[in-house]
Design an enzyme around this catalytic site. Structure first.
Site, PDB file in Angstrom:
ATOM      1  N   LYS A 142      11.153  12.017  14.048  1.00  0.00           N
ATOM      2  CA  LYS A 142      10.710  10.901  14.892  1.00  0.00           C
ATOM      3  C   LYS A 142      11.873  10.144  15.528  1.00  0.00           C
ATOM      4  O   LYS A 142      11.747   9.574  16.608  1.00  0.00           O
ATOM      5  CB  LYS A 142       9.851   9.938  14.075  1.00  0.00           C
ATOM      6  CG  LYS A 142       8.552  10.545  13.561  1.00  0.00           C
ATOM      7  CD  LYS A 142       7.498  10.635  14.635  1.00  0.00           C
ATOM      8  CE  LYS A 142       6.190  11.211  14.091  1.00  0.00           C
ATOM      9  NZ  LYS A 142       5.222  11.468  15.166  1.00  0.00           N
ATOM     10  N   GLU A 196       3.519   1.939  17.371  1.00  0.00           N
ATOM     11  CA  GLU A 196       2.488   2.178  16.367  1.00  0.00           C
ATOM     12  C   GLU A 196       3.088   3.130  15.341  1.00  0.00           C
ATOM     13  O   GLU A 196       4.076   3.800  15.614  1.00  0.00           O
ATOM     14  CB  GLU A 196       1.268   2.826  17.008  1.00  0.00           C
ATOM     15  CG  GLU A 196       1.331   4.363  17.130  1.00  0.00           C
ATOM     16  CD  GLU A 196       2.412   4.880  18.071  1.00  0.00           C
ATOM     17  OE1 GLU A 196       2.897   4.081  18.917  1.00  0.00           O
ATOM     18  OE2 GLU A 196       2.801   6.058  17.957  1.00  0.00           O
ATOM     19  N   SER A 198       9.481  19.188   9.608  1.00  0.00           N
ATOM     20  CA  SER A 198       9.558  17.956  10.407  1.00  0.00           C
ATOM     21  C   SER A 198       9.991  16.726   9.629  1.00  0.00           C
ATOM     22  O   SER A 198      10.525  15.785  10.205  1.00  0.00           O
ATOM     23  CB  SER A 198       8.205  17.699  11.079  1.00  0.00           C
ATOM     24  OG  SER A 198       7.184  17.575  10.102  1.00  0.00           O
TER      25      SER A 198
HETATM   26  C1  PLP Z   1       7.254  14.228   9.040  1.00  0.00           C
HETATM   27  C2  PLP Z   1       6.213  14.195  10.088  1.00  0.00           C
HETATM   28  N1  PLP Z   1       5.816  15.338  10.665  1.00  0.00           N
HETATM   29  C3  PLP Z   1       4.870  15.361  11.610  1.00  0.00           C
HETATM   30  C4  PLP Z   1       4.232  14.213  12.015  1.00  0.00           C
HETATM   31  C5  PLP Z   1       3.136  14.329  13.031  1.00  0.00           C
HETATM   32  O1  PLP Z   1       3.462  13.849  14.290  1.00  0.00           O
HETATM   33  P1  PLP Z   1       3.755  14.835  15.479  1.00  0.00           P
HETATM   34  O2  PLP Z   1       2.598  15.746  15.598  1.00  0.00           O
HETATM   35  O3  PLP Z   1       3.882  13.921  16.652  1.00  0.00           O
HETATM   36  O4  PLP Z   1       5.014  15.542  15.200  1.00  0.00           O
HETATM   37  C6  PLP Z   1       4.624  12.989  11.466  1.00  0.00           C
HETATM   38  C7  PLP Z   1       3.971  11.746  11.907  1.00  0.00           C
HETATM   39  O5  PLP Z   1       4.040  10.720  11.364  1.00  0.00           O
HETATM   40  C8  PLP Z   1       5.632  12.979  10.475  1.00  0.00           C
HETATM   41  O6  PLP Z   1       6.019  11.845   9.901  1.00  0.00           O
END
Ligand code: PLP
Lengths: 277, 406
Positions: B100, B122, B389
């Site tokens: 993020k 948000e 992620s």
């Molecule tokens: C570690 C992590 N992966 C994925 C997401 C999902 O968001 P996005 O689909 O925008 O990557 C989040 C959202 O809070 C997150 O914290």
């Protein structure tokens, strides 16, 4: 359009200094079985135009009051079909111009063609979709034209002159002038009337084809007179719903709402307050 | 030459001038926001071409976030399946613990360029909130974070982090009290304070130019993955997986790979208690096109077009919408979208933790869990990249509860 609609005729009939008063009411609030009677009372008490809110689960341009009213209506099963039925009922003995106001997604799901067909068939006059500004959805503009539903768009204090002209061209019936940059129900009292005048003058200069109604933040007759002096009229929504919320379902709530509306339009007859000097 | 042309292939050049990816996207917002979006698009397109901006963005990613993040070979995990080799793109090693922050840095730099002094955002899982609070602390800016009251409870650690970083966390009590409601409230704030406020959206959602902007700032993930794959394996991966909430980590990974049509892409959504139940967040598997939060995209909704409540054990995936470009990629068939349940995701946490010593975020664990379905069909000479992620510290309470239950 060759045939003049109810909205156009309403503004043409207006000759004196009296302001057009448009009321916003979420369809089905506070109770779907009372909406038709309530509308009758609003009209009898001086409402010139009715904005009937089509409730949506995620009303992102609305403050807490209309969020609440939308939730109450949805919990009681209000949907577009029941709203069309309400309009048919209202029309049995009323010619008040009716503008449907709501967010686009329920309309999309209903089917655009079906929606506009039904809106016309139930004898509604106009539509306001706050999340569809002019230019973003050409198909809707075409459908308004085809079915003779007046598209009404909003201008805000941060709208540029050229954009106001574009909005004026895209609108029919009237242009909705949002007096404050905020969500519905924003209360700014005196602030509104003092800061709004320069903005309204700009609107008058750029919006030349349509009448102008001003709304957002109007809670009393004095507010209404202060902000609408240079417009054709004013719109009240959250203050009406807040009033109903305070008295429903007490005795005579419909009649009392009528008294409130009369005072909004004409001021207090007994204790006439002079407008702010 | 053929290869040179690839980035302009049928997937490379979207969106159009009005922010449409095929029929998806657009700017369905109140009139008050139109001038703000015009200004934002102007500033973004100017910054995109400005070498000084690009330089500043790149150096913050390097010196502050710690990029580039490694592409780690997951040996024991690969052995577990006994098929293709598996690599992890380590976004969990970014400062603050998730991808993020890539986007938060890009947008805060834009906000400064536009002279905005007040930042709002948000957050669902709290990772975007923490990232935004972090960059606001770094630049000394006012920061207000909207967060659903339900998410405040389940991601408490991140709430404490945001507060420590100096952000004001405003609980949102409407609807399901989760991410979608937090976005509503952030938009209402923006409508009311449009003059001095910059809204940093945390995923590839919202009105144009947000989905494009978020993609641009997150594309560093996919670009690094391409370079690292070439370096470590001598070619591009055969299969690439990412979890999809709003879709920012996925689009950041996928977008640079879209023109390379031999690379198979998989976006994994949250099936909650099952896509056939009413309690899931698998927008692309179980939704229909509609308009929410400023763009047309797949959407979980009722037959009357009211927004349905999403459900996922993972707060970051608990959203009834999805970024418009993912809707386009779904319909075009370029990306395969699938969904895994809460239980499968929790098993995915356990699997990665025990095999690799990496505790993933619950969001990430959805992509891990999909290996169970995908790996049997892979070949030993292929290799797979999973976008890792984020890390799972924030989810330890939820995970611990699950571990106790039989
Ligand atoms: C570690 C992590 N992966 C994925 C997401 C999902 O968001 P996005 O689909 O925008 O990557 C989040 C959202 O809070 C997150 O914290």
């Amino acid at each position: 359009m060759s045939n003049k609609g109810r909205i156009q005729r309403l503004f043409e009939k207006r000759t004196g200094p009296e302001k057009i008063m448009s009321l916003f009411l979420t369809a089905g609030y506070p109770d779907p079985s009372e909406t038709v009677e309530l509308v009758r009372e609003l009209e009898a008490s001086g409402a010139d135009l009715l904005e009937l809110g089509m409730p949506f689960s995620d009303p992102l341009a609305d403050g807490p009051t209309i969020q609440y009213a939308s939730k109450v209506a949805l919990e009681q099963g209000v949907n577009l079909d029941s709203i069309f039925d309400m309009i048919v009922e209202i029309r049995k003995n009323s010619q008040i111009p009716i503008v449907l106001m709501g967010y686009i997604n329920p309309v999309l799901r209903y089917g655009l063609e079906a929606f506009f067909y039904k809106a016309k068939a139930s004898d509604a006059d106009g539509i306001i979709l706050p999340d569809v500004p002019p230019g973003e959805f050409p198909e809707i503009e075409d459908l308004c034209q085809k079915h003779g539903i007046d598209p009404i768009h909003l201008v805000a204090p941060n709208t540029s002159d050229s954009r106001m002209q574009e909005i004026d061209r895209a609108s029919r019936g009237f242009v909705y002038c949002v007096s404050v940059t905020g969500v519905t129900g924003t209360r700014e009292g005196d602030e509104v009337s003092r800061s709004v005048s320069g903005f309204i003058q700009r609107v008058r200069k750029n919006v030349t084809r349509n009448p102008v109604l001003v709304g957002f933040g109007i809670r009393s007759h004095a507010d209404a007179m202060a902000v609408s002096s240079e417009t054709d009229g004013f719109i009240v929504g959250s203050a009406l719903i807040d009033y109903i919320r305070g008295i429903y379902p007490g005795p005579d709530w419909v009649k009392k709402t009528g008294d409130f509306v009369r005072e909004l339009k004409y001021g207090s007859q007994i204790r006439q307050e002079s407008p702010r000097m | 030459m053929e290869i040179e042309k690839k980035p302009d292939s049928r997937f490379g050049s979207s969106p159009d001038d009005r922010g449409f990816y095929g029929k998806f996207g657009g700017r369905y917002v109140p009139e008050i926001l139109i001038p703000a979006l015009d200004d934002l698009a102007g500033a973004f397109f100017a910054a995109r071409k400005d070498p000084a901006f690009q330089q500043q963005f790149a150096s913050l990613l390097h010196e502050y976030v710690g990029r580039e993040t490694p592409l780690t070979y997951a040996g024991r995990l690969s052995e577990h399946f006994g098929k293709a080799r598996i690599y992890l793109k380590r976004e969990d090693l970014c400062h603050t613990g998730a991808h993020k922050i890539n986007n938060a840095i890009g947008q805060v730099l834009l906000a400064r360029r536009m002279g905005k002094t007040r930042i709002i955002a948000e957050t669902g899982a709290g990772q975007h909130g923490v990232a935004t609070a972090t960059v606001c602390a770094y630049f000394g800016m006012t920061c207000i974070i909207y967060m659903g009251a339900e998410d405040i409870v389940r991601q408490k650690l991140n709430v404490d982090r945001m507060r420590l970083l100096g952000a004001e966390v405003r609980p949102v009590e409407s609807g399901a009290k989760t991410l979608s409601n937090a976005i509503n409230e952030a938009i209402r704030d923006w409508v009311s304070n449009v003059g001095d406020t910059f809204y940093i959206i945390g995923s590839a959602v919202g009105p144009h130019p947000y989905p494009l902007m978020v993609r641009e700032f997150q594309s560093v993930i996919g670009k690094e993955t391409i370079d690292q794959s070439l370096e470590q394996e001598g070619r591009l991966p055969d299969h690439v997986l990412a979890c999809v909430g709003g879709g920012s980590n996925a689009i950041g990974m996928f977008h640079p790979l879209l023109p390379h049509e031999n690379v198979r892409l998989y976006g994994i959504e949250a099936a909650g208690e099952g896509v056939q139940t009413p309690r899931h967040a698998a927008t692309l598997s179980g939704g229909l096109p509609g308009i929410l939060h400023g763009s047309l995209s797949y959407l979980l909704q009722t037959q009357y077009g009211q927004i349905a409540e999403a459900h996922s054990v993972s707060a970051g995936l608990d959203y009834p919408g999805v970024g418009p470009e993912h809707s386009f990629l779904r319909d075009s068939g370029r990306v395969t979208y699938a969904a895994v349940t809460d239980g499968e995701a929790l098993d995915g946490v356990r699997l990665l933790s025990s095999k690799e010593g990496i505790i993933p975020a619950l969001e990430t664990a959805h992509a891990i869990a999909y290996l169970n379905m995908m790996m049997p069909g892979t070949q030993p000479d292929e290799f797979v990249v999973i976008n890792c992620s984020g890390r799972g510290d924030k989810d330890m309470e939820t995970i611990a509860k699950y571990m106790k239950s039989p």
